[in-house]
Design an enzyme around this catalytic site. Structure first.
Site, PDB file in Angstrom:
ATOM      1  N   CYS A 242     107.699   4.675 -35.825  1.00  0.00           N
ATOM      2  CA  CYS A 242     106.156   5.085 -36.187  1.00  0.00           C
ATOM      3  C   CYS A 242     106.359   6.461 -35.215  1.00  0.00           C
ATOM      4  CB  CYS A 242     105.178   4.304 -35.375  1.00  0.00           C
ATOM      5  SG  CYS A 242     103.581   5.220 -35.217  1.00  0.00           S
TER       6      CYS A 242
ATOM      7  N   CYS B 113      97.892  -0.432 -31.023  1.00  0.00           N
ATOM      8  CA  CYS B 113      98.504   1.133 -30.927  1.00  0.00           C
ATOM      9  C   CYS B 113      98.078   1.374 -29.604  1.00  0.00           C
ATOM     10  CB  CYS B 113      97.775   1.750 -32.161  1.00  0.00           C
ATOM     11  SG  CYS B 113      98.114   3.642 -31.715  1.00  0.00           S
TER      12      CYS B 113
ATOM     13  N   GLN C 278      86.495  16.182 -31.352  1.00  0.00           N
ATOM     14  CA  GLN C 278      87.768  16.448 -30.415  1.00  0.00           C
ATOM     15  C   GLN C 278      88.200  14.761 -30.222  1.00  0.00           C
ATOM     16  OE1 GLN C 278      89.908  18.495 -28.814  1.00  0.00           O
ATOM     17  NE2 GLN C 278      88.534  20.414 -29.307  1.00  0.00           N
TER      18      GLN C 278
ATOM     19  N   ASP D  83      88.776  29.675 -31.029  1.00  0.00           N
ATOM     20  CA  ASP D  83      89.629  28.287 -30.927  1.00  0.00           C
ATOM     21  C   ASP D  83      89.891  28.260 -32.331  1.00  0.00           C
ATOM     22  OD1 ASP D  83      90.338  26.079 -30.627  1.00  0.00           O
ATOM     23  OD2 ASP D  83      88.255  24.941 -30.418  1.00  0.00           O
TER      24      ASP D  83
ATOM     25  N   CYS E 100      95.573  25.108 -29.698  1.00  0.00           N
ATOM     26  CA  CYS E 100      96.435  23.598 -29.696  1.00  0.00           C
ATOM     27  C   CYS E 100      97.955  23.810 -30.176  1.00  0.00           C
ATOM     28  CB  CYS E 100      95.729  22.479 -30.861  1.00  0.00           C
ATOM     29  SG  CYS E 100      95.593  23.270 -32.591  1.00  0.00           S
TER      30      CYS E 100
HETATM   31  N1  SAH Z   1      85.808  24.660 -31.670  1.00  0.00           N
HETATM   32  C1  SAH Z   1      85.727  23.507 -32.220  1.00  0.00           C
HETATM   33  C2  SAH Z   1      86.882  23.383 -33.424  1.00  0.00           C
HETATM   34  C3  SAH Z   1      87.834  24.066 -33.644  1.00  0.00           C
HETATM   35  S1  SAH Z   1      88.868  23.561 -34.927  1.00  0.00           S
HETATM   36  C4  SAH Z   1      85.805  22.501 -31.130  1.00  0.00           C
HETATM   37  O1  SAH Z   1      86.334  22.732 -29.982  1.00  0.00           O
HETATM   38  O2  SAH Z   1      85.436  21.354 -31.710  1.00  0.00           O
HETATM   39  C5  SAH Z   1      89.109  25.157 -35.721  1.00  0.00           C
HETATM   40  C6  SAH Z   1      87.919  25.452 -36.553  1.00  0.00           C
HETATM   41  O3  SAH Z   1      88.070  26.739 -37.363  1.00  0.00           O
HETATM   42  C7  SAH Z   1      87.798  24.227 -37.989  1.00  0.00           C
HETATM   43  O4  SAH Z   1      86.432  23.727 -37.851  1.00  0.00           O
HETATM   44  C8  SAH Z   1      87.755  25.129 -39.214  1.00  0.00           C
HETATM   45  O5  SAH Z   1      87.070  24.722 -40.234  1.00  0.00           O
HETATM   46  C9  SAH Z   1      87.520  26.478 -38.668  1.00  0.00           C
HETATM   47  N2  SAH Z   1      88.119  27.823 -39.574  1.00  0.00           N
HETATM   48  C10 SAH Z   1      89.433  27.916 -40.223  1.00  0.00           C
HETATM   49  N3  SAH Z   1      89.717  29.279 -40.585  1.00  0.00           N
HETATM   50  C11 SAH Z   1      88.249  29.774 -40.359  1.00  0.00           C
HETATM   51  C12 SAH Z   1      88.120  30.997 -40.892  1.00  0.00           C
HETATM   52  N4  SAH Z   1      88.760  31.895 -41.547  1.00  0.00           N
HETATM   53  N5  SAH Z   1      86.794  31.429 -40.525  1.00  0.00           N
HETATM   54  C13 SAH Z   1      85.979  30.589 -39.856  1.00  0.00           C
HETATM   55  N6  SAH Z   1      86.419  29.382 -39.495  1.00  0.00           N
HETATM   56  C14 SAH Z   1      87.512  28.941 -39.808  1.00  0.00           C
END
Ligand code: SAH
Length: 472
Positions: free
Chosen positions: A81, A176, A299, A394, A421
């Site tokens: 897996c 799991c 998350q 982020d 990430c």
């Molecule tokens: N900060 C949030 C999630 C981050 S995940 C947390 O901690 O939960 C990254 C996010 O970026 C996603 O929700 C995705 O929809 C958004 N995203 C991706 N490309 C983008 C862009 N060009 N402009 C604005 N948002 C974007």
């Protein structure tokens, strides 16, 4: 000799370090060989299964001398897996390797040295830490050697996880270790009920069959469960299943049925029907409550998310006067987490459903100084009317667009906090920002034990700024 390496060839090598994406790396006359399921220090006999110009990939035939990092993997499905590729590595070593990957990315890809990288923050839980797991139904079961031979019945109905790199091979999983015990109970109960319904599991090739996916979500704060069944149509057997589930498992607060006729292998329905309870559960990060529905992003390691956001808050150094811009704000979790310490926060997010969740979460927490706008960062940044003091960035795994990096540099914020990430794209992005912003510190955080994934938070300050000193 190395350039003559051929597919099918048997080699001996020593694993030197871990690579991005999870395998170990060994060298044959300087030529890179990736070996899945290996660990630094392993002396191995391997067989090459792929040969490219710059590297080869090989599978372990024999462990001649094991690495000190090796442990016996706790899960019976390992390594078939693909869920956790680092289960054969003791947790302290996993931490060391993850920190090493961040260091390597920052130094070698970003060209920024590795002095700024701090010791990684470990995860509180090493197993059972995920608050969401998605399983696939399939009419084609992939059996483990010890499961053979299978009866006709067993072959054609499976609920479990995909074999890595395949789209149609599904292992039947009865537990799991990434999810809490109750989730395993739900998983087994759903499989039993689905089988008893007499309706067939979905077949990814013919696109026939009823049962498609099962997603289980848990709220750590409230110990509540959500069960999402994805099927190709509506059928009374879902109600029967729901009734049995709520009888046998305590604290199920939500059962929904997403109906999907889509051919693509995604567990999001064309529409959703509420089968039991409410269409959402609530979860908490710190003092903040978030409403999570079947299809909203959240998350996946709740305890880990708090640690991550605490690092963000620490780097943001808010005093109550600042305007905070949260880029890629998703469902607004970081923005809301910081709002109480700022004058104002503004989130920017592309996904409309995420923005609507963010607004709902804002009202739920009675936060009155947060707003969210929907749009692409690249289109929204030039429209900004005020200069933010603090920028939270982020981005998704693929990192930022280079135009966004330029626009961000031009905004002139005093503090940048970059949450990532993916150390590879983080290093590339920090290098793009490096013309104007200096990297002060990076804090790696482990949110996904037993996998190669690593999160990291970077603090950046304008070049030449006096605030470069005195950061803990
Ligand atoms: N900060 C949030 C999630 C981050 S995940 C947390 O901690 O939960 C990254 C996010 O970026 C996603 O929700 C995705 O929809 C958004 N995203 C991706 N490309 C983008 C862009 N060009 N402009 C604005 N948002 C974007």
């Amino acid at each position: 000799m190395a350039m003559n390496i051929k597919k099918g060839q048997v080699l001996q090598l020593k694993i030197e370090k871990m690579a991005f994406g999870g395998p170990g790396i060994g060298f044959v006359d300087g030529f890179v060989v990736f070996v899945p399921a290996s660990a630094p220090g392993d002396k191995l006999r391997v067989k090459v299964f792929k040969k490219k110009k710059d590297y080869a990939e090989a599978r372990i035939l024999e462990i001649l001398e094991p690495s000190d990092a090796r442990i016996s993997p706790p899960c019976p499905y390992y390594p078939h897996c693909g869920g956790c590729q680092w289960q054969h590595i003791a947790y302290t070593y996993q931490l060391q390797y993850k920190e090493g990957l961040v260091r390597e990315a920052i130094a070698n890809i970003g060209g920024l040295g590795d002095a700024a990288v701090k010791q990684i923050i470990p995860s509180e839980l090493i197993t059972g830490y995920r608050n969401k797991m998605e399983f696939s139904f399939s009419s084609r079961r992939w059996a483990l050697p010890q499961e053979m031979p299978l009866s006709e019945d067993e072959k054609t109905f499976v609920l479990g996880l995909h074999v890595p790199g395949t789209f149609n091979k599904v292992l039947d999983i009865s537990q799991c270790l990434l999810q809490p015990k109750t989730a395993n109970q739900i998983l087994r109960a759903v499989r039993d009920e689905a089988k008893q319904s007499g309706l067939p599991a979905y077949d990814i090739k013919s696109h026939q069959g009823f049962w498609r996916y099962l997603t289980i979500r848990h709220s750590v704060a409230f110990d509540e469960w959500m069960v999402n069944i994805v099927s190709s149509g509506e059928n009374p057997s879902i109600k029967t299943m729901a009734a049995r589930l709520t009888e046998s498992v305590a604290n199920i607060k939500s059962i929904v049925n997403n109906i999907s006729q889509k051919r693509a292998g995604v567990a999001i329905g064309d529409y959703e029907k509420l089968v039991y309870g409410q269409p959402w559960i609530r979860e908490k990060i710190g003092p903040y409550v978030f409403q999570v529905s079947a299809n909203s992003f959240f998350q996946t390691n709740t305890r880990g998310a708090k640690k991550l956001y605490d690092v963000v808050a620490d780097y943001a150094r808010l005093t109550g006067k600042e305007m905070v811009l949260d880029l890629y704000s998703g469902t607004g979790t970081i923005a809301l987490y910081l709002a109480a310490k700022a004058a104002r926060v503004l989130g920017v997010e592309l996904n409309a459903a995420a923005v609507s969740d963010a607004l709902k979460n804002r009202d739920l927490n009675k936060v009155d100084n947060a707003s969210f706008i929907q749009g692409d960062i690249r289109d929204q940044l030039p429209l900004l009317k005020e200069v933010p003091d603090v920028l939270i960035i982020d981005p998704p795994r693929s990192g930022m667009h280079k135009d966004a990096a330029k626009q961000i540099s031009e905004l002139g914020a005093d503090t940048l906090v970059y949450v990532s990430c993916n150390p590879v794209t983080m290093a590339r992005d920090l290098a793009m920002l490096n013309e104007y912003y200096e990297l002060v510190e990076i804090q790696p955080v482990d949110m996904f034990p037993n996998t190669h994934h690593v999160e990291a938070v970077g603090l950046l300050k304008p070049k030449g700024s006096s605030m470069m000193v005195n950061v803990s």
